[in-house]
Write an enzyme that holds these catalytic residues in place. Structure first.
Site, PDB file in Angstrom:
ATOM      1  CB  CYS A 126      -0.967  -0.033   1.168  1.00 60.13           C
ATOM      2  SG  CYS A 126      -2.338   1.132   0.965  1.00 60.13           S
ATOM      3  CG  HIS A 179      -3.450  -3.519   3.295  1.00 54.95           C
ATOM      4  ND1 HIS A 179      -2.400  -2.918   3.930  1.00 54.95           N
ATOM      5  CD2 HIS A 179      -4.157  -2.521   2.719  1.00 54.95           C
ATOM      6  CE1 HIS A 179      -2.464  -1.602   3.756  1.00 54.95           C
ATOM      7  NE2 HIS A 179      -3.520  -1.341   3.013  1.00 54.95           N
ATOM      8  CD  GLU A 225      -0.719  -5.582   5.742  1.00 49.09           C
ATOM      9  OE1 GLU A 225      -0.484  -6.193   4.683  1.00 49.09           O
ATOM     10  OE2 GLU A 225      -0.953  -4.358   5.785  1.00 49.09           O
TER      11      GLU A 225
END
Lengths: 229, 82
Positions: free
Chosen positions: A86, A203, A205
């Site tokens: 990002c 993302h 994560e």
């Protein structure tokens, strides 16, 4: 596998990235503040999402010129793997480690939702635990994720197989409807020529634990562990 | 010396903000606005005493930070301090 996560003022995914890396690698990464000028000896440098320096001037522009980024660029040139997620992707393009630019989203809106990605390349340190062409669900959350590069640069990315992920629908169809931000050719992530630097807007994560509502991001971190340890 | 820096999107790079501004102008009743391109304007107060060196340092600043030359053009205007 040893990793470092860079922390800028305004980073807000640094801890998520730390948790995801620790979950896969078994060891906590070193958190490195942007004012530092050297990095510990690591296998992976992770540049997190957020709004470094409040997105002043251009997203990632200030962070790319911060003291620590000199060390990141030097280590990257020596072959240390770098992952930018990002805002981290924006910082890597601004610092010249990756080509192209992330412009304002086509619809001018901040987009925060789960999207589907097609794994375009699984022979990288970041994607070897995915199948080629696999469709995964990963969230996006950005205002400036509209990837753009000139036509020569685009051709080069295509010819060299450096487009890591493309936005698609749940069946893997890559078209305008499945493009959340107007990115050229639905590009969601790109690799440098060595394939050891990856920048991506989604993302992983944020969906790397079933308790978060999905686990499709986990394989990215497991891939890194697999490749770098 | 002051450097007045204008940063604009290169021709051919889509400018969705400019498009939205054009739509809003039309909605306000302004007719015939063919196109709107939005950019940035930056003023630099520089220590240089001659125009050439001020222009050269402003250009260097544009190349290295102020503009992203992948998508942006820049134009530097040097004016005497008032």
């Amino acid at each position: 596998m040893k990793a470092a996560v860079i922390v800028f003022p305004g980073s807000n995914c640094d801890r998520d990235l730390m948790v995801a890396l620790e979950q896969s690698a078994g060891a906590a990464p070193t958190m490195v503040w942007h004012r530092e000028t050297t990095l510990p000896d690591v296998d992976l440098i992770a540049v997190p999402g957020g709004f470094s320096y409040g997105d002043y001037l251009r997203s990632g522009a200030m962070a790319a010129r911060s003291p620590i980024m000199k060390a990141v660029v030097e280590d990257a040139r020596r072959g240390v793997a770098v992952l930018g997620v990002c805002n981290g992707f924006q910082i890597l393009t601004e610092s010249g480690l990756l080509p192209g630019v992330l412009m304002r989203n086509r619809d001018l809106r901040y987009v925060c939702r789960d999207v589907f990605l097609r794994v375009e390349q699984n022979d990288t340190p970041f994607s070897n635990k995915y199948a080629q062409g696999q469709v995964v669900k990963i969230p996006i959350a950005h205002h400036d994720g509209n990837f753009f590069i000139d036509s020569d640069g685009h051709r080069q990315l295509e010819d060299e197989g450096r487009i890591a992920f493309r936005y698609c629908d749940s069946a893997g169809l890559v078209d305008n409807r499945s493009n959340p931000n107007g990115s050229l050719a639905n590009i969601a992530g790109v690799l440098d020529p060595s394939r050891r630097i990856l920048g991506m807007m989604p993302h992983p994560e944020r969906l790397s634990d079933p308790n978060l509502g999905g686990n499709d991001g986990r394989a990215l971190f497991d891939s890194i562990l697999n490749a770098l340890s | 010396m002051k450097a007045l820096v204008h940063i604009t999107l290169k021709p051919g790079v889509l400018d969705p903000q400019g498009k939205a501004i054009a739509n809003a102008l039309t909605n306000l009743g302004f007719q015939g606005v063919n196109e709107v391109r939005q950019g940035k304007y930056i003023e630099l107060d520089l220590p240089d005493s001659d125009r050439a060196s001020a222009a050269a340092s402003a250009k260097d600043m544009c190349e290295r930070l102020l503009a992203n030359t992948v998508i942006e053009d820049y134009r530097v205007e040097i004016v005497d301090q008032t």
